[in-house]
Design a protein around this motif. Structure first.
Motif, PDB file in Angstrom:
ATOM      1  N   ARG A 127       0.864  -1.181   0.000  1.00 15.81           N
ATOM      2  CA  ARG A 127       0.000   0.000   0.000  1.00 15.81           C
ATOM      3  C   ARG A 127       0.900   1.230   0.000  1.00 15.81           C
ATOM      4  O   ARG A 127       1.851   1.308   0.776  1.00 15.81           O
ATOM      5  N   TYR A 167      -0.500   3.882  10.421  1.00 15.03           N
ATOM      6  CA  TYR A 167      -0.031   4.274   9.077  1.00 15.03           C
ATOM      7  C   TYR A 167       0.838   5.532   9.149  1.00 15.03           C
ATOM      8  O   TYR A 167       1.855   5.641   8.467  1.00 15.03           O
ATOM      9  N   TYR A 223      -5.498   2.870  -1.610  1.00 20.96           N
ATOM     10  CA  TYR A 223      -6.715   2.071  -1.791  1.00 20.96           C
ATOM     11  C   TYR A 223      -7.956   2.805  -1.275  1.00 20.96           C
ATOM     12  O   TYR A 223      -9.049   2.589  -1.788  1.00 20.96           O
ATOM     13  N   TYR A 224      -7.783   3.717  -0.282  1.00 25.07           N
ATOM     14  CA  TYR A 224      -8.932   4.514   0.163  1.00 25.07           C
ATOM     15  C   TYR A 224      -9.359   5.480  -0.944  1.00 25.07           C
ATOM     16  O   TYR A 224     -10.541   5.746  -1.140  1.00 25.07           O
TER      17      TYR A 224
HETATM   18 FE    FE Z   1      -6.442   0.697   5.918  1.00 22.14          FE
END
Ligand code: FE
Length: 336
Positions: A127, A167, A223-224
């Motif tokens: 990611r 994150y 991905y968001y």
């Molecule tokens: Fe996530």
């Protein structure tokens, strides 16, 4: 399908394959997963279909799963832990719930920076945590690096997710690894000074705030962005790949490790190797709009459409090693 017919099916499988002495005992693996059922079940089904190996699983958040593994100790039924973020994988290894594995297959399929140097865990999808901007109020030419978001030109134009999320702790930890604590602290203070709002609870809220005009730029996992744009293709948001002239975009992984007390260790390693293979990598990455960790595998076309970029190849385990330092630094910098 009813609960009854599900258990009836399992019972039939046991009758066919589980009878002792027939040499046909079906292998079984037990997985604890912080990735949700919708993301992992198709993989398990595909593997069972291909190999006959049965996979039992339990899903929960990463914190409770780690606690469960620690509490169960040697009695745990779990063979494999699947979780997100190198910070969490690193912590699981540090807490002693994972076993180290030497596998030529995993070493060949997963680039060195996306797995633990000692083999305690392996990244399976990538990611990217990158810059997102409003296409009407910010120009790509204005953007360059994560560090530049601390410059005065972004005053009142930046939105960030809370520093409580791993994150962001991983992002800041990697910055410490790359440029030291003093420089990183200066940058994070600059971000805080540029904030248009209090830090927001999640990446989607960051993008919604940008779309709504509260701010012009932010930092999110790709991905968001993919999920939001699928629902709201009208939003004037775009991704920008920072630091292309130097270290590259900050990436993280979701991945897995064999548990320290696995009862079906050999079968679990075989499954982990399969997850890293060309045939499984799209199944693992695409449903969540992530990038395959195996370089031989192309991302889903919707993900590839965001363009290619240079990624930071510092080992993602640094995110774990420097996590405590990162949390303290963000606290000193006033990043809530
Ligand atoms: Fe996530």
């Amino acid at each position: 399908m009813s609960q009854f017919s599900k258990s009836a099916r399992r019972w039939v499988a046991a009758m066919l394959f589980g009878l002792p002495g027939l040499g046909l005992a079906a292998e079984e693996i037990v997985v604890y997963s912080a990735r949700n059922e919708q993301l992992i079940k198709p993989l398990f089904d595909a593997y069972t279909q291909e190999t006959g190996t049965q996979i039992k699983f339990l899903t929960d958040s990463e914190g409770p799963l780690l606690e469960k593994l620690k509490t169960e100790g040697a009695a745990t039924p779990a063979d494999l832990l699947i979780t997100v973020d190198a910070g969490n994988l690193w912590l699981a290894a540090k807490e002693g719930v994972l076993a180290n594995v030497q596998s030529k297959t995993l070493e060949a399929n997963i680039p060195a920076h996306l797995r633990d140097p000692d083999g305690y865990w392996f990244g399976l999808s990538v990611r990217a945590r990158t810059i997102v901007y409003h296409t009407g109020r910010a120009k790509p030419a204005e953007l360059s690096t994560y560090e530049d978001l601390a410059s005065p030109k972004w005053k009142g134009r930046l939105c960030l997710r809370t520093s409580k999320k791993v994150y962001n702790q991983s992002l800041v930890a990697m910055m410490i690894a790359r440029q030291g604590e003093a420089k990183t602290e200066e940058i994070v203070k600059g971000w805080v000074a540029n904030l248009a709002t209090e830090p927001l609870p999640d990446d989607t809220k960051v993008m919604e705030a940008i779309a709504a005009g509260q701010c012009d730029v932010g930092i999110v996992n790709t991905y968001y962005y993919g999920r939001l744009m699928k629902k709201r293709p009208d939003l004037k948001l775009a991704l920008f790949w920072p630091n292309q002239q130097d270290r590259g975009v900050h990436v993280n992984v979701s991945g897995a490790g064999i548990t320290a007390h696995a009862k079906h260790k050999a079968a679990a390693i075989k499954f982990l190797e399969w997850l890293s293979s060309e045939k499984a990598q799209n199944l693992f990455a695409d449903e969540n709009l992530e990038y395959p960790a195996n370089r031989k595998v192309k991302p889903h076309p919707n993900v590839a459409a965001w363009g290619s970029f240079k990624q930071d190849t510092i080992n993602v385990s640094e995110a774990g090693r420097l996590q405590v330092q990162a949390v303290k630094l963000m606290d000193r910098a006033g990043y809530k």
